[in-house]
Structure formats: structure tokens, C-alpha cells
Design a protein around this motif. Structure first.
Motif, PDB file in Angstrom:
ATOM      1  N   MET A   1       0.817  -1.199   0.000  1.00  0.00           N
ATOM      2  CA  MET A   1       0.000   0.000   0.000  1.00  0.00           C
ATOM      3  C   MET A   1       0.864   1.267   0.000  1.00  0.00           C
ATOM      4  O   MET A   1       0.523   2.243  -0.639  1.00  0.00           O
ATOM      5  CB  MET A   1      -0.920  -0.044   1.233  1.00  0.00           C
ATOM      6  N   ARG A   2       1.960   1.203   0.740  1.00  0.00           N
ATOM      7  CA  ARG A   2       2.845   2.360   0.820  1.00  0.00           C
ATOM      8  C   ARG A   2       3.461   2.673  -0.545  1.00  0.00           C
ATOM      9  O   ARG A   2       3.578   3.822  -0.943  1.00  0.00           O
ATOM     10  CB  ARG A   2       3.944   2.079   1.841  1.00  0.00           C
ATOM     11  N   ARG A   3       3.827   1.611  -1.278  1.00  0.00           N
ATOM     12  CA  ARG A   3       4.413   1.814  -2.611  1.00  0.00           C
ATOM     13  C   ARG A   3       3.398   2.412  -3.576  1.00  0.00           C
ATOM     14  O   ARG A   3       3.734   3.257  -4.395  1.00  0.00           O
ATOM     15  CB  ARG A   3       4.922   0.483  -3.165  1.00  0.00           C
ATOM     16  N   LEU A   4       2.161   1.947  -3.471  1.00  0.00           N
ATOM     17  CA  LEU A   4       1.115   2.466  -4.349  1.00  0.00           C
ATOM     18  C   LEU A   4       0.902   3.960  -4.106  1.00  0.00           C
ATOM     19  O   LEU A   4       0.806   4.738  -5.050  1.00  0.00           O
ATOM     20  CB  LEU A   4      -0.194   1.706  -4.127  1.00  0.00           C
ATOM     21  N   ARG A   5       0.850   4.361  -2.844  1.00  0.00           N
ATOM     22  CA  ARG A   5       0.692   5.784  -2.528  1.00  0.00           C
ATOM     23  C   ARG A   5       1.862   6.600  -3.056  1.00  0.00           C
ATOM     24  O   ARG A   5       1.666   7.693  -3.583  1.00  0.00           O
ATOM     25  CB  ARG A   5       0.566   5.979  -1.015  1.00  0.00           C
ATOM     26  N   ALA A   6       3.061   6.067  -2.922  1.00  0.00           N
ATOM     27  CA  ALA A   6       4.251   6.770  -3.406  1.00  0.00           C
ATOM     28  C   ALA A   6       4.199   6.929  -4.928  1.00  0.00           C
ATOM     29  O   ALA A   6       4.550   7.982  -5.460  1.00  0.00           O
ATOM     30  CB  ALA A   6       5.512   6.025  -2.990  1.00  0.00           C
ATOM     31  N   ARG A   7       3.731   5.898  -5.621  1.00  0.00           N
ATOM     32  CA  ARG A   7       3.639   5.991  -7.090  1.00  0.00           C
ATOM     33  C   ARG A   7       2.559   6.971  -7.529  1.00  0.00           C
ATOM     34  O   ARG A   7       2.711   7.686  -8.509  1.00  0.00           O
ATOM     35  CB  ARG A   7       3.348   4.619  -7.692  1.00  0.00           C
ATOM     36  N   LEU A   8       1.458   6.998  -6.811  1.00  0.00           N
ATOM     37  CA  LEU A   8       0.374   7.906  -7.181  1.00  0.00           C
ATOM     38  C   LEU A   8       0.734   9.359  -6.887  1.00  0.00           C
ATOM     39  O   LEU A   8       0.279  10.263  -7.569  1.00  0.00           O
ATOM     40  CB  LEU A   8      -0.918   7.519  -6.439  1.00  0.00           C
ATOM     41  N   ARG A   9       1.531   9.577  -5.866  1.00  0.00           N
ATOM     42  CA  ARG A   9       1.942  10.937  -5.525  1.00  0.00           C
ATOM     43  C   ARG A   9       3.015  11.465  -6.466  1.00  0.00           C
ATOM     44  O   ARG A   9       3.108  12.648  -6.700  1.00  0.00           O
ATOM     45  CB  ARG A   9       2.476  10.978  -4.092  1.00  0.00           C
ATOM     46  N   GLY A  10       3.843  10.612  -6.991  1.00  0.00           N
ATOM     47  CA  GLY A  10       4.960  11.054  -7.829  1.00  0.00           C
ATOM     48  C   GLY A  10       4.489  11.474  -9.209  1.00  0.00           C
ATOM     49  O   GLY A  10       4.035  10.666  -9.997  1.00  0.00           O
ATOM     50  N   ASP A  11       4.572  12.750  -9.498  1.00  0.00           N
ATOM     51  CA  ASP A  11       4.195  13.237 -10.830  1.00  0.00           C
ATOM     52  C   ASP A  11       5.368  13.994 -11.432  1.00  0.00           C
ATOM     53  O   ASP A  11       5.229  15.113 -11.900  1.00  0.00           O
ATOM     54  CB  ASP A  11       2.930  14.093 -10.772  1.00  0.00           C
ATOM     55  N   ALA A  12       6.527  13.379 -11.387  1.00  0.00           N
ATOM     56  CA  ALA A  12       7.731  13.999 -11.915  1.00  0.00           C
ATOM     57  C   ALA A  12       7.550  14.326 -13.393  1.00  0.00           C
ATOM     58  O   ALA A  12       7.088  13.515 -14.180  1.00  0.00           O
ATOM     59  CB  ALA A  12       8.917  13.062 -11.732  1.00  0.00           C
ATOM     60  N   GLY A  13       7.896  15.533 -13.766  1.00  0.00           N
ATOM     61  CA  GLY A  13       7.771  15.968 -15.148  1.00  0.00           C
ATOM     62  C   GLY A  13       6.438  16.597 -15.467  1.00  0.00           C
ATOM     63  O   GLY A  13       6.305  17.284 -16.463  1.00  0.00           O
ATOM     64  N   MET A  14       5.450  16.387 -14.638  1.00  0.00           N
ATOM     65  CA  MET A  14       4.132  16.942 -14.917  1.00  0.00           C
ATOM     66  C   MET A  14       4.158  18.463 -14.851  1.00  0.00           C
ATOM     67  O   MET A  14       3.583  19.129 -15.691  1.00  0.00           O
ATOM     68  CB  MET A  14       3.111  16.388 -13.924  1.00  0.00           C
ATOM     69  N   ASN A  15       4.845  19.021 -13.876  1.00  0.00           N
ATOM     70  CA  ASN A  15       4.914  20.476 -13.777  1.00  0.00           C
ATOM     71  C   ASN A  15       5.591  21.078 -14.998  1.00  0.00           C
ATOM     72  O   ASN A  15       5.165  22.107 -15.509  1.00  0.00           O
ATOM     73  CB  ASN A  15       5.654  20.889 -12.501  1.00  0.00           C
ATOM     74  N   THR A  16       6.636  20.451 -15.469  1.00  0.00           N
ATOM     75  CA  THR A  16       7.341  20.944 -16.647  1.00  0.00           C
ATOM     76  C   THR A  16       6.427  20.923 -17.865  1.00  0.00           C
ATOM     77  O   THR A  16       6.403  21.877 -18.647  1.00  0.00           O
ATOM     78  CB  THR A  16       8.590  20.085 -16.909  1.00  0.00           C
ATOM     79  N   ALA A  17       5.672  19.860 -18.019  1.00  0.00           N
ATOM     80  CA  ALA A  17       4.747  19.772 -19.157  1.00  0.00           C
ATOM     81  C   ALA A  17       3.668  20.845 -19.050  1.00  0.00           C
ATOM     82  O   ALA A  17       3.290  21.462 -20.056  1.00  0.00           O
ATOM     83  CB  ALA A  17       4.119  18.390 -19.213  1.00  0.00           C
TER      84      ALA A  17
END
Length: 55
Positions: A1-17
Motif C-alpha cells: 500500500m505504501r508503494r502504491l501511494r508513493a507511485r500515485l503521488r509522484g508526478d515527476a515531469g508533470m509540472n514541466t509539461a
């Protein structure tokens, strides 16, 4: 569950786009505005307004 939350929170590159899309939209709007303001009809109208204001 912890890994899933970490993956859903990570939006690397989204701000740049988002910045890239926003910048492109601003440039397109500026180009359109420049085209409108440099057209003959708009320049004549602006000149008439300025002339009336200065008299």
C-alpha cells in the motif's frame, strides 16, 4: 500500500509539461493579439481614439 501511494503521488515531469503548455498558449495568444493590433482597421481606430483624446 505504501508503494502504491508513493507511485500515485509522484508526478515527476508533470509540472514541466504544464509550464510548457502554458507557455505555448501564452505565445499563441500574444501572436494573435499582435496580429489583431497591427491590422489596418484596429490601427486606424486606435489612432482616432488617441487623436480625439489629445484634442
Amino acid at each position: 500500500m505504501r508503494r502504491l501511494r508513493a507511485r500515485l503521488r509522484g508526478d515527476a515531469g508533470m509540472n514541466t509539461a504544464e509550464y510548457a503548455v502554458g507557455t505555448l498558449a501564452a505565445v499563441a495568444f500574444a501572436g494573435l493579439l499582435l496580429k489583431v493590433l497591427t491590422s489596418g482597421n484596429v490601427q486606424a481606430a486606435l489612432t482616432a481614439v488617441i487623436d480625439r483624446a489629445l484634442k
